[in-house]
Design an enzyme around this catalytic site. Sequence first.
Site, PDB file in Angstrom:
ATOM      1  N   LEU A 129      36.725 -27.268   2.933  1.00 43.90           N
ATOM      2  CA  LEU A 129      36.418 -26.199   1.909  1.00 43.90           C
ATOM      3  C   LEU A 129      36.232 -26.924   0.825  1.00 43.90           C
ATOM      4  O   LEU A 129      37.213 -27.526   0.089  1.00 43.90           O
ATOM      5  CB  LEU A 129      37.517 -25.309   1.940  1.00 43.90           C
ATOM      6  N   ASP A 166      51.958 -16.818   6.356  1.00 43.22           N
ATOM      7  CA  ASP A 166      52.641 -17.681   5.790  1.00 43.22           C
ATOM      8  C   ASP A 166      51.836 -17.933   4.170  1.00 43.22           C
ATOM      9  O   ASP A 166      51.271 -19.013   3.788  1.00 43.22           O
ATOM     10  CB  ASP A 166      52.446 -19.284   6.444  1.00 43.22           C
ATOM     11  N   GLU A 180      36.026 -27.630   9.213  1.00 39.05           N
ATOM     12  CA  GLU A 180      35.053 -27.545   8.030  1.00 39.05           C
ATOM     13  C   GLU A 180      35.964 -28.134   6.559  1.00 39.05           C
ATOM     14  O   GLU A 180      36.834 -27.368   6.378  1.00 39.05           O
ATOM     15  CB  GLU A 180      34.296 -26.405   7.819  1.00 39.05           C
TER      16      GLU A 180
END
Length: 293
Positions: free
Chosen positions: A101, A202, A99
């Site tokens: 954002l 990360d 999706e």
Amino acid sequence: MTLQTQEQYQFIESILFQNLGYQAEILDFQFFYGGNFNLAVKVKVTEGDYFIKWNQGDHDGMFESEAKSLQLLHSQGILSIPKIINYGKILDKEYLMMEFLEAGFQQANYWEDFGQKLALLHQQTNTKFGLDFNNYIGALPQSNEWMENGVAFFIEKRLKIQVGRALYERRITPALGDKFQALFEKIPSLIPNHAPSLLHGDLWSGNVMTDAQGLVALVDPACYYGLREAELAFTTMFGGFEDAFYRSYAEVMPIENGFAERIPLYNLYPLMVHVNLFGGGYLHAVEKILKRF
Ligand code: ADP
């Protein structure tokens, strides 16, 4: 449209057909150049907006592990994480579709909220350090083979692997390798052995976004159960995290005395990853840390 863009358009179209059916029609698409290794687009179709990234197929399983890491974070229900649509391979290219954002207006308590949520994530624990699958840090493989001891995991599965790689590729001298070896002996007396914490893995500002509600959303993880201080140290490497973030983190998950002095030790891992990915520019920082400890 150039030939290259046309090919890329067709590639994206095949991904949409595979995942949304043949009626999918591209209304708009826009390239993203944020990341270091992959190409990415925002694509608008009638069904909604999607984010698709892909590489040229020489990192087998990269997107499968990224999708699994995103799903693992998503399933904790703590932080906003983009929902995965699918990952796969078309011709020689691996892709990851999720999706898109849409960023909302950042809320005033964005950093407090983020600090609190990261601390909650770090409270998600496990009996061992590692993970049930391996993944990548940037474009480099990251081993998550289980270990009982967190400091030993940090030395064996994080530092030693990057140092070994750098030696093999002659990015560092054997003399520097020896200095690392001496440091490995000392590290257990320098960093505390906390319980395993679920980490994003990360966490630099490039992977921190804002969701539609104006609160934090995280992308591009390299998850594992590790030492939470390693993640906090990581956030300081390129900066961009406000003080309120650390304060509210510490309210939920106290930060042990002396953390600031330990930061360089933890950041030897991302620094050595950078040495291995981008070469010598980061070596100076590594040498400075080795001299200090
Ligand atoms: P790479 O793996 O190449 O480093 P990232 O996953 O970090 O790529 O994505 C590159 C940039 O694209 C990010 O820094 C972020 O700004 C943006 N991005 C990543 N995922 C999404 C998403 N689901 N929706 C919107 N933007 C995204």
